[in-house]
Design a protein around this motif. Structure first.
Motif, PDB file in Angstrom:
ATOM      1  N   MET A  40       5.251  23.722 -13.444  1.00  0.00           N
ATOM      2  CA  MET A  40       6.186  23.458 -12.362  1.00  0.00           C
ATOM      3  C   MET A  40       6.962  21.814 -12.005  1.00  0.00           C
ATOM      4  SD  MET A  40       4.833  25.515  -9.079  1.00  0.00           S
ATOM      5  CE  MET A  40       3.782  24.907  -8.625  1.00  0.00           C
ATOM      6  N   GLY A  41       7.625  22.058 -13.134  1.00  0.00           N
ATOM      7  CA  GLY A  41       7.652  20.282 -13.238  1.00  0.00           C
ATOM      8  C   GLY A  41       8.851  20.238 -12.001  1.00  0.00           C
ATOM      9  N   ILE A  42       9.032  19.150 -11.498  1.00  0.00           N
ATOM     10  CA  ILE A  42      10.301  19.053 -10.974  1.00  0.00           C
ATOM     11  C   ILE A  42      11.017  17.268 -11.127  1.00  0.00           C
ATOM     12  CG2 ILE A  42       8.359  18.667  -8.727  1.00  0.00           C
ATOM     13  CD1 ILE A  42      10.793  19.257  -6.792  1.00  0.00           C
ATOM     14  N   ASP A  43      12.124  17.213 -11.659  1.00  0.00           N
ATOM     15  CA  ASP A  43      12.283  15.733 -11.503  1.00  0.00           C
ATOM     16  C   ASP A  43      13.410  14.894 -10.997  1.00  0.00           C
ATOM     17  OD1 ASP A  43      14.917  17.097 -11.789  1.00  0.00           O
ATOM     18  OD2 ASP A  43      14.614  16.550 -13.976  1.00  0.00           O
ATOM     19  N   ASN A  44      13.578  14.154 -10.960  1.00  0.00           N
ATOM     20  CA  ASN A  44      14.382  12.846  -9.502  1.00  0.00           C
ATOM     21  C   ASN A  44      15.770  13.027  -9.108  1.00  0.00           C
ATOM     22  OD1 ASN A  44      12.897  11.544 -10.103  1.00  0.00           O
ATOM     23  ND2 ASN A  44      13.118   9.655 -10.962  1.00  0.00           N
ATOM     24  N   ILE A  45      16.083  14.273 -10.568  1.00  0.00           N
ATOM     25  CA  ILE A  45      17.556  14.958 -10.047  1.00  0.00           C
ATOM     26  C   ILE A  45      17.314  16.232  -9.200  1.00  0.00           C
ATOM     27  CG2 ILE A  45      19.530  16.363 -11.194  1.00  0.00           C
ATOM     28  CD1 ILE A  45      19.421  14.904 -13.391  1.00  0.00           C
ATOM     29  N   VAL A  87      18.936  24.791  -8.303  1.00  0.00           N
ATOM     30  CA  VAL A  87      18.473  25.555  -7.053  1.00  0.00           C
ATOM     31  C   VAL A  87      18.211  26.843  -7.373  1.00  0.00           C
ATOM     32  CG1 VAL A  87      19.007  26.276  -4.982  1.00  0.00           C
ATOM     33  CG2 VAL A  87      19.987  23.988  -5.588  1.00  0.00           C
ATOM     34  N   LYS A  88      19.188  27.728  -7.898  1.00  0.00           N
ATOM     35  CA  LYS A  88      18.244  28.449  -8.509  1.00  0.00           C
ATOM     36  C   LYS A  88      17.291  28.901  -9.100  1.00  0.00           C
ATOM     37  CE  LYS A  88      20.044  32.848 -10.520  1.00  0.00           C
ATOM     38  NZ  LYS A  88      20.871  33.725 -11.219  1.00  0.00           N
ATOM     39  N   LYS A  89      16.836  27.813 -10.378  1.00  0.00           N
ATOM     40  CA  LYS A  89      15.642  27.844 -10.639  1.00  0.00           C
ATOM     41  C   LYS A  89      14.625  27.537 -10.333  1.00  0.00           C
ATOM     42  CE  LYS A  89      13.587  25.396 -14.995  1.00  0.00           C
ATOM     43  NZ  LYS A  89      13.492  24.909 -14.370  1.00  0.00           N
ATOM     44  N   LEU A  90      14.927  26.574  -8.723  1.00  0.00           N
ATOM     45  CA  LEU A  90      13.494  26.199  -8.537  1.00  0.00           C
ATOM     46  C   LEU A  90      13.014  26.994  -7.372  1.00  0.00           C
ATOM     47  CD1 LEU A  90      14.838  22.745  -6.971  1.00  0.00           C
ATOM     48  CD2 LEU A  90      12.612  22.195  -8.886  1.00  0.00           C
ATOM     49  N   ARG A  91      14.759  27.575  -6.673  1.00  0.00           N
ATOM     50  CA  ARG A  91      13.940  28.711  -6.151  1.00  0.00           C
ATOM     51  C   ARG A  91      12.924  30.052  -6.834  1.00  0.00           C
ATOM     52  NH1 ARG A  91      19.337  30.538  -2.474  1.00  0.00           N
ATOM     53  NH2 ARG A  91      17.469  31.419  -0.655  1.00  0.00           N
ATOM     54  N   ALA A  92      13.197  30.196  -8.356  1.00  0.00           N
ATOM     55  CA  ALA A  92      12.915  31.520  -8.582  1.00  0.00           C
ATOM     56  C   ALA A  92      11.330  31.110  -8.953  1.00  0.00           C
ATOM     57  CB  ALA A  92      13.189  31.543 -10.230  1.00  0.00           C
ATOM     58  N   GLU A  93      10.645  29.684  -8.773  1.00  0.00           N
ATOM     59  CA  GLU A  93       9.574  29.063  -9.249  1.00  0.00           C
ATOM     60  C   GLU A  93       8.401  29.040  -8.129  1.00  0.00           C
ATOM     61  OE1 GLU A  93      10.715  25.477 -11.422  1.00  0.00           O
ATOM     62  OE2 GLU A  93      10.302  26.968 -13.460  1.00  0.00           O
TER      63      GLU A  93
END
Lengths: 156, 156, 156, 156, 156, 156, 156, 156
Positions: free
Chosen positions: G1-6, G39-45
């Motif tokens: 569940m990575g999340i980068d600076n962007i 955003v779509k990907k972060l919400r889906a995860e």
């Protein structure tokens, strides 16, 4: 269990529980019959009680204790009702916080705390713990008073 | 503050606070005047109260809470008396155990808990801690009821 | 188990447990036989004990602990009695508050706390929790003292 | 404060505090003078007490309570000593655990708990909190007994 | 498990665990063989450990927690031993007071608290409650350090 | 305060704190000088300790206690450091949960708990409460050991 | 569940959840498509939620409570998940300290606390105790809001 | 701060905070302008928030803790507001029960708990005690997320 503003005004005058209904009716510009009917209805519905309360400090061999109870299951209302039927229990509150229930109990020389626990509380299952607070001085704490039925005693 | 067996028998009949003194006198083989005089004396001495009590669950915007109070000094009776004079406080018990006092407090929509603490309890010095138990269901818990004096409000 | 004013006067003189009955009798204008008979009766009834107590701090390998016990059921008196029969237990009090019982226990080098729990308390069922308070200094705390029966040891 | 094996054997026989020294001497193959001298020395040094103890349940208007005390500073021994000098205090233990001290206190009808707190404990500074455990049944709990000095009362 | 004054003097010099035995022997006027033999014996008997300890704050993904455990039965020593064998447990103390055991546990990124509870503590029966204290800063708290066996991981 | 994989491998071998550096170097295919230099650096930086630890149960007059401390202010690190400098304190952990600090303390016959509180803890201001847990049995609990400086005593 | 600076920079702009993606893209010198996709990907995860939150004090018949739960076994994650599925439960935290779980629960006039316990919590086994904290004033405490499905009621 | 049924229906659709107002308007048979205006008004009045929330478990160096706070005085609302302005504090609830306030706090590698206490909580007077609950697993617990202002750091 509705209660309207007129009910509340009547109840307010009944702080003196013996005030004649005629007098309350006059204060509130109602008929005596209206006051009487409404009071009767409120009492019948269990909303209103007009009763004698006694200062426990005036009764030398009576003792009030509060008891915090924790239960083992979530059947809080049913358990509260069971406790309310035990000898000596004046009222039961289901509460938030470190206890599940707080009981008000009236003990006497003939019905001491040890009897309350061993003869009464022992009937109720799923009690996790009890913690007794002995009331040794009070302000405005008044409790209902009932004589044991004549010819018998409430406890050995 | 003596209270004898005849007093107790009279009080016992006053579980119905409206029972006519004549009727009680007949039951106990006393004169009506004796009953009336004894009741008057017991009420004057603060031993007996005959009053209206209301089931708080029937009053939709009223809320009963119990509050365990710990104090910073040993002046327990004086502190208990100070608490008994705060708005909303029904009774104060000085108790053994983890609290020094247990209060019964009647709140309303116009006088919520936050006001009780910030406007009332804040007047009393040397309070070490308070712990509120919200009563959300009860059995036989009845409280006195007073309307705010008409033309004013009990809280802003 | 009556005890009258004369009994109390006699007991009062027995703060010095070795005071001759003759001397007590003279103080109280009683006959020596009366004093002797009353003391005998009070001891027989379990009301009065005249005994040696030892300051536990003078016994280098003895240790007093107080233990708060919570139980799982309401059979408080029976449980208290069971605890009173365990090795090391000096007395048991059934109490109000956060514990159900408070024990006074006398440990020794040969009978340390771990043995008290694993060999003695483990015999008793329905113990919910125990909380030990080690007494590391005391004032006027005195305990009865018994030698282990010669030729045997109280603990391995 | 040495105490040797002979001392312990003598004390062991003094479970019956009235046992004649001659009888103890015979049991232990000592001279009566030796027993008498040793007992006298042990009592003088505060190691041994031979005294009357009373079962508090036989005294209808006496009440034993245990009180857990937390202090505000670390002067534990000095505070314990101060508490030991208060009216009603039988003994004081400095303990590990959630309390700093545990007191044993003997109350009476004339000296109730509220007086103990407001008249006695209030004299002591730096008390953070107190928690009272009322003893309502006990096994082998015995307390010293002293009559109030005749002609005066212990409490108003 | 005797330990004499010479043992203690030797151990005292081993605060620096790498100090050559020759140097300790010279300090204490012993032969090097004596020092070596005694150290070997003390280690063999489990009295003495000479080991590397690491400051947990220097290991960025390691975390020390202390855990207070309450048990449901009195088999304290056996339970303590069972806990001491769980992955992550550094030491187990059987204690007086509100807990029965206090554990010191070393967690890591690969072996977090939730794993300790669900995979390790769950193996042990009769645990009444656990209460974790996360150590987030420390002074002189040092813990043994072991690499997971190469080629495997300690937790998934 | 970096610590790399080679450091960790070296430390891992130092579970036996006396293992010759040559042997560790051979295991890890390093030069003995590398091992020696790295160990020296880790010790100098306070990351690594190689030291003697003693099983407190083998020292008959030593006693380990854990103490939960609550503070009156938020200067947690400074207070923890002050505690770490008191006589008897082995380590101090700043923790989450019902205590602010948990101390590990080593007591002895000459330095009992009452001295720790009245002579040492009393030096530190803003201590709200302390709660002692006496360790009466342990697994893998080992503590550093220091002889009092010869010619003086650590406590009266 | 990575999340980068962007990702973090985008989320940071979404404190205003309605900010057009075009505007965020311009701020961050990204294309609108990039923002939309991330955003779509972060919400889906399940990492990011963009949702309406309501101040519970603005909803006169809604009440937030926090509930500390202690469990009887160590299956903490599974139990937490079970609680998260009960009606009214907003979130569940598995915590260190005196509770095992802390729940945030949203009650209403139609779904009071007593129903939450008797109808919902009663479904879950191995609950040792619950302790409710009623939130009666808050700052920045916002909760998700869902209407009951029309045509049905959430509670009788 | 009124909120009517239409407001609630709109908010209900905003569980997806990005849902176009046109779509909500169509569902509810309102004009898009009505939806837009009502949402704007609800946000302006502080009743409604539409915002990004992040699952704290997806942010490897972020940590949520809950903190129970007890205060020394009754100025609960003012204190709650002061806490709500500290760095890291997500929300503050004034609660009944054993704590006065419960805080939700978001920590990070750069802003650990020790900094929160020594740099932030230390600014607030009359804090009696704090008790931290570390959240180590959660369900549906989501927190707002803010980047530190670029070019500065949130903590040293």
């Amino acid at each position: 269990m509705g209660i309207d503003n007129i009910d509340m005004a009547i109840i307010n005058h009944l702080q003196d529980g013996r005030m004649p209904f005629k007098q309350i009716a006059d204060f509130l510009a109602l008929s005596e019959a209206t006051v009487r009917t409404r009071v009767k209805k409120l009492r019948a519905e269990g909303i209103l009680d007009i009763t004698a309360l006694v200062n426990p400090e005036s009764l030398s061999d009576q003792q009030v204790v509060l008891i915090g109870v924790c239960l083992k299951d979530m059947d809080l209302v049913k358990k509260a009702e069971e406790f309310s039927e035990l000898q000596g229990v004046v009222s039961v509150a289901v509460v938030t916080g470190r206890f599940d229930l707080i009981l008000t109990v009236l003990l006497s020389r003939d019905f001491p705390l040890v009897n309350f626990y061993t003869e009464e509380v022992s009937k109720i299952e799923k009690v996790r713990s009890v913690e007794t607070f002995v009331v040794y001085k009070s302000f405005n704490l008044k409790v209902p008073f009932t004589l044991p039925i004549s010819g018998t005693t409430t406890a050995k």
